[in-house]
Design a protein around this motif. Structure first.
Motif, PDB file in Angstrom:
ATOM      1  N   LEU A 296       0.927  -0.798  -0.144  1.00  0.00           N
ATOM      2  CA  LEU A 296      -0.054   0.184   0.317  1.00  0.00           C
ATOM      3  C   LEU A 296       0.434   1.049  -0.281  1.00  0.00           C
ATOM      4  O   LEU A 296       0.480   2.710  -0.018  1.00  0.00           O
ATOM      5  N   GLN A 297       2.162   1.116   0.409  1.00  0.00           N
ATOM      6  CA  GLN A 297       2.953   2.510   0.272  1.00  0.00           C
ATOM      7  C   GLN A 297       2.901   2.465  -0.719  1.00  0.00           C
ATOM      8  O   GLN A 297       3.279   4.354  -0.937  1.00  0.00           O
ATOM      9  N   THR A 298       3.384   1.865  -2.158  1.00  0.00           N
ATOM     10  CA  THR A 298       3.092   2.332  -3.260  1.00  0.00           C
ATOM     11  C   THR A 298       2.006   3.377  -4.023  1.00  0.00           C
ATOM     12  O   THR A 298       2.078   4.007  -4.726  1.00  0.00           O
ATOM     13  N   ARG A 299       1.114   3.435  -2.763  1.00  0.00           N
ATOM     14  CA  ARG A 299       0.056   4.400  -3.529  1.00  0.00           C
ATOM     15  C   ARG A 299       0.323   5.598  -2.330  1.00  0.00           C
ATOM     16  O   ARG A 299      -1.208   6.614  -3.079  1.00  0.00           O
ATOM     17  N   SER A 300       1.065   6.199  -1.678  1.00  0.00           N
ATOM     18  CA  SER A 300       0.870   7.103  -1.087  1.00  0.00           C
ATOM     19  C   SER A 300       2.315   7.722  -1.002  1.00  0.00           C
ATOM     20  O   SER A 300       3.453   7.932  -1.002  1.00  0.00           O
ATOM     21  N   PRO A 301       1.755   8.771  -1.755  1.00  0.00           N
ATOM     22  CA  PRO A 301       2.531  10.339  -2.450  1.00  0.00           C
ATOM     23  C   PRO A 301       3.058  11.176  -1.313  1.00  0.00           C
ATOM     24  O   PRO A 301       3.479  11.982  -1.202  1.00  0.00           O
ATOM     25  N   TYR A 302       2.307  10.522  -0.428  1.00  0.00           N
ATOM     26  CA  TYR A 302       2.478  12.166   1.038  1.00  0.00           C
ATOM     27  C   TYR A 302       3.659  11.140   1.998  1.00  0.00           C
ATOM     28  O   TYR A 302       3.786  10.142   1.692  1.00  0.00           O
ATOM     29  N   GLU A 303       4.412  11.946   2.838  1.00  0.00           N
ATOM     30  CA  GLU A 303       5.499  12.250   3.790  1.00  0.00           C
ATOM     31  C   GLU A 303       4.782  10.594   4.570  1.00  0.00           C
ATOM     32  O   GLU A 303       3.132  11.105   5.084  1.00  0.00           O
ATOM     33  N   ASN A 304       5.640  10.044   5.006  1.00  0.00           N
ATOM     34  CA  ASN A 304       4.640   9.108   6.116  1.00  0.00           C
ATOM     35  C   ASN A 304       5.641   9.375   7.352  1.00  0.00           C
ATOM     36  O   ASN A 304       6.750   9.139   7.482  1.00  0.00           O
TER      37      ASN A 304
ATOM     38  N   THR B 235      -0.303 -10.918   1.920  1.00  0.00           N
ATOM     39  CA  THR B 235      -0.929 -10.461   1.430  1.00  0.00           C
ATOM     40  C   THR B 235      -1.703  -8.850   1.586  1.00  0.00           C
ATOM     41  O   THR B 235      -2.003  -8.201   1.147  1.00  0.00           O
ATOM     42  N   GLY B 236      -1.536  -8.497   2.817  1.00  0.00           N
ATOM     43  CA  GLY B 236      -1.949  -7.333   3.360  1.00  0.00           C
ATOM     44  C   GLY B 236      -3.444  -7.033   3.234  1.00  0.00           C
ATOM     45  O   GLY B 236      -4.978  -8.228   3.059  1.00  0.00           O
ATOM     46  N   SER B 237      -3.722  -6.064   2.978  1.00  0.00           N
ATOM     47  CA  SER B 237      -5.716  -5.619   2.394  1.00  0.00           C
ATOM     48  C   SER B 237      -5.783  -4.752   1.684  1.00  0.00           C
ATOM     49  O   SER B 237      -4.206  -4.298   1.014  1.00  0.00           O
ATOM     50  N   GLN B 238      -7.139  -4.592   1.227  1.00  0.00           N
ATOM     51  CA  GLN B 238      -6.905  -3.321   0.313  1.00  0.00           C
ATOM     52  C   GLN B 238      -8.002  -2.745   0.369  1.00  0.00           C
ATOM     53  O   GLN B 238      -9.228  -2.884   1.348  1.00  0.00           O
ATOM     54  N   PRO B 239      -8.366  -0.903   0.329  1.00  0.00           N
ATOM     55  CA  PRO B 239      -9.649  -0.823   0.336  1.00  0.00           C
ATOM     56  C   PRO B 239     -10.890  -1.167  -0.022  1.00  0.00           C
ATOM     57  O   PRO B 239     -11.003  -1.978  -0.677  1.00  0.00           O
ATOM     58  N   ARG B 240     -11.623  -1.222   0.986  1.00  0.00           N
ATOM     59  CA  ARG B 240     -13.278  -1.448   1.314  1.00  0.00           C
ATOM     60  C   ARG B 240     -14.050  -0.649  -0.339  1.00  0.00           C
ATOM     61  O   ARG B 240     -13.600   0.610  -0.134  1.00  0.00           O
ATOM     62  N   THR B 241     -14.906  -1.399  -1.081  1.00  0.00           N
ATOM     63  CA  THR B 241     -15.272  -1.386  -2.356  1.00  0.00           C
ATOM     64  C   THR B 241     -16.929  -0.582  -1.806  1.00  0.00           C
ATOM     65  O   THR B 241     -17.318   0.319  -2.279  1.00  0.00           O
ATOM     66  N   GLY B 242     -17.477  -1.078  -0.630  1.00  0.00           N
ATOM     67  CA  GLY B 242     -18.620  -1.146  -0.671  1.00  0.00           C
ATOM     68  C   GLY B 242     -20.035  -1.033  -1.184  1.00  0.00           C
ATOM     69  O   GLY B 242     -20.540   0.100  -1.158  1.00  0.00           O
ATOM     70  N   GLY B 243     -19.168  -1.521  -2.023  1.00  0.00           N
ATOM     71  CA  GLY B 243     -19.969  -1.360  -3.925  1.00  0.00           C
ATOM     72  C   GLY B 243     -20.189  -1.165  -4.603  1.00  0.00           C
ATOM     73  O   GLY B 243     -20.860  -0.665  -5.310  1.00  0.00           O
ATOM     74  N   PHE B 244     -19.474  -0.011  -4.761  1.00  0.00           N
ATOM     75  CA  PHE B 244     -18.981   1.393  -5.601  1.00  0.00           C
ATOM     76  C   PHE B 244     -17.714   0.463  -6.798  1.00  0.00           C
ATOM     77  O   PHE B 244     -17.452  -0.254  -6.375  1.00  0.00           O
ATOM     78  N   THR B 245     -17.797   0.993  -7.703  1.00  0.00           N
ATOM     79  CA  THR B 245     -17.068   1.019  -9.051  1.00  0.00           C
ATOM     80  C   THR B 245     -16.208   1.802  -9.557  1.00  0.00           C
ATOM     81  O   THR B 245     -16.504   3.140  -9.673  1.00  0.00           O
ATOM     82  N   ALA B 246     -14.662   1.579  -8.728  1.00  0.00           N
ATOM     83  CA  ALA B 246     -14.085   2.333  -9.428  1.00  0.00           C
ATOM     84  C   ALA B 246     -13.815   3.082 -11.135  1.00  0.00           C
ATOM     85  O   ALA B 246     -14.051   2.763 -11.488  1.00  0.00           O
ATOM     86  N   SER B 247     -13.918   4.461 -10.781  1.00  0.00           N
ATOM     87  CA  SER B 247     -13.862   5.434 -12.359  1.00  0.00           C
ATOM     88  C   SER B 247     -13.152   6.405 -12.102  1.00  0.00           C
ATOM     89  O   SER B 247     -12.569   6.841 -11.473  1.00  0.00           O
ATOM     90  N   ASP B 248     -13.273   7.054 -13.255  1.00  0.00           N
ATOM     91  CA  ASP B 248     -12.588   8.590 -13.109  1.00  0.00           C
ATOM     92  C   ASP B 248     -12.910  10.023 -12.567  1.00  0.00           C
ATOM     93  O   ASP B 248     -12.620  10.774 -12.016  1.00  0.00           O
ATOM     94  N   ARG B 249     -14.029   9.099 -11.708  1.00  0.00           N
ATOM     95  CA  ARG B 249     -15.003  10.259 -11.096  1.00  0.00           C
ATOM     96  C   ARG B 249     -15.505   9.993  -9.655  1.00  0.00           C
ATOM     97  O   ARG B 249     -15.916  10.432  -8.671  1.00  0.00           O
ATOM     98  N   VAL B 250     -14.742   8.473  -9.320  1.00  0.00           N
ATOM     99  CA  VAL B 250     -15.015   7.379  -8.293  1.00  0.00           C
ATOM    100  C   VAL B 250     -13.524   6.977  -7.429  1.00  0.00           C
ATOM    101  O   VAL B 250     -12.720   6.120  -8.099  1.00  0.00           O
ATOM    102  N   VAL B 251     -13.131   7.000  -6.920  1.00  0.00           N
ATOM    103  CA  VAL B 251     -11.593   7.081  -5.904  1.00  0.00           C
ATOM    104  C   VAL B 251     -11.777   6.417  -4.794  1.00  0.00           C
ATOM    105  O   VAL B 251     -12.834   6.380  -3.912  1.00  0.00           O
ATOM    106  N   ILE B 252     -11.639   4.660  -4.616  1.00  0.00           N
ATOM    107  CA  ILE B 252     -11.392   3.895  -3.583  1.00  0.00           C
ATOM    108  C   ILE B 252     -10.374   4.117  -3.048  1.00  0.00           C
ATOM    109  O   ILE B 252      -9.265   3.695  -3.814  1.00  0.00           O
ATOM    110  N   GLY B 253     -10.711   4.220  -2.088  1.00  0.00           N
ATOM    111  CA  GLY B 253      -9.211   4.074  -0.645  1.00  0.00           C
ATOM    112  C   GLY B 253      -8.254   5.397  -0.658  1.00  0.00           C
ATOM    113  O   GLY B 253      -8.380   5.935  -1.669  1.00  0.00           O
ATOM    114  N   PRO B 254      -7.592   5.918  -0.115  1.00  0.00           N
ATOM    115  CA  PRO B 254      -7.138   7.251  -0.429  1.00  0.00           C
ATOM    116  C   PRO B 254      -5.713   6.719  -1.432  1.00  0.00           C
ATOM    117  O   PRO B 254      -5.084   5.605  -1.790  1.00  0.00           O
ATOM    118  N   GLY B 255      -5.014   7.683  -1.255  1.00  0.00           N
ATOM    119  CA  GLY B 255      -3.266   7.670  -2.411  1.00  0.00           C
ATOM    120  C   GLY B 255      -3.756   8.746  -3.059  1.00  0.00           C
ATOM    121  O   GLY B 255      -4.236   9.488  -4.065  1.00  0.00           O
TER     122      GLY B 255
END
Length: 276
Positions: free
Chosen positions: A38-46, A105-125
């Motif tokens: 998941l660190q590969t998704r984070s452009p923020y200072e840890n 294998t870690g974890s992944q963001p929960r979708t809650g029934g949503f589908t990722a798109s250019d207007r819907v982002v699932i999870g931080p980063g």
């Protein structure tokens, strides 16, 4: 081959580095094109890793990969575990087997029934950072730390953000206090992704921050606890010869530091077992 590690995030790579230095031959099977989880998704200072200052999550991921390369860990990228049976792992490039198997294998963001798109982002980063939010109406769904963090980043980039949380927010007070100007709507809501509305109100983008869930390899049947792999204090699962470490277990507070420590603990246990 003494051990197979599925997953190349902080837990898996830390485990592999220690196994290598302990003289245990192992291979890391990573489904994606890079190490770091998941660190590969984070452009923020840890800011939470002791002794590591000024590095983003992505830089932390790169450092992990560099360390693995420096000690000659056998890493197979773009190599997902298609199925797992006991200590045998089937991948697109062949089958691997060893006396010990480590699930990292870690974890992944929960979708809650949503589908990722250019207007819907699932999870931080990175996905949220890629959104053009300036002057746009953005709804953040969720009430945890990531929801308030992402809302702050959207606000700071000129977005008009509102947080929607079905229950009273559980985010740290410090994070809540950082955005007193951001509206927080608490209570039931109806979201329509096709119409991009919440309770009938139109938004330009959604940020789905519903927390995370364990990624358990296909075919593996360990005992679970609250959806995560249950382990003992040594990282042993309910399956003989199968260990698990990091966020796939929810054993310790999930973060880079605890995941790395858990991976190291498992590596030491495997080395002890092999000496008997």
């Amino acid at each position: 081959m003494d051990a197979i590690i599925i997953g190349g995030g902080p837990a898996g790579i830390s485990c592999a580095i220690w196994l290598k230095k302990l003289g245990v031959e192992c291979v890391v099977l990573e489904a994606s094109a890079q190490l770091g989880g998941l660190q590969t998704r984070s452009p923020y200072e840890n800011l939470w890793i002791p002794g590591v200052q000024g590095k983003t999550g992505q830089q932390v991921a790169a450092s992990l990969a560099d360390h693995a390369k420096a000690v000659s860990v056998d890493v197979r990228l773009n190599c997902p575990a298609v199925s797992v049976e006991e200590q045998q792992v089937t991948t697109p490039i062949g089958t691997f087997s060893a006396p010990y198997l480590v699930i990292a294998t870690g974890s992944q963001p929960r979708t809650g029934g949503f589908t990722a798109s250019d207007r819907v982002v699932i999870g931080p980063g990175t996905g949220m950072e890629a959104l053009n939010v300036k002057g746009k109406r953005v709804a953040i769904l969720g009430g945890g730390d990531n929801a308030f963090d992402q809302a702050r980043f959207v606000r700071d980039r000129g977005g008009k953000v509102t947080i929607f949380s079905r229950r009273p927010p559980r985010a740290q007070k410090l994070l809540q206090d950082m955005i007193p100007d951001v509206p927080v709507v608490v209570g039931p809501y109806k979201a329509d992704q096709s119409a991009m509305t919440l309770n009938g109100e139109a938004f330009d983008a959604f940020g789905i921050m519903f927390g995370f869930e364990a990624v358990v390899p296909q075919g593996l049947r360990p005992d679970l606890e609250n959806g995560y792999i249950r382990v003992d204090r040594f990282g042993q699962t309910s399956l003989p010869g199968v260990y698990a470490c990091g966020e796939v277990t929810d054993y310790w507070h999930p973060c880079v530091t605890t995941s790395a420590a858990h991976g190291i603990q498992v590596a030491k246990q495997i080395s002890i077992k092999l000496q008997k």
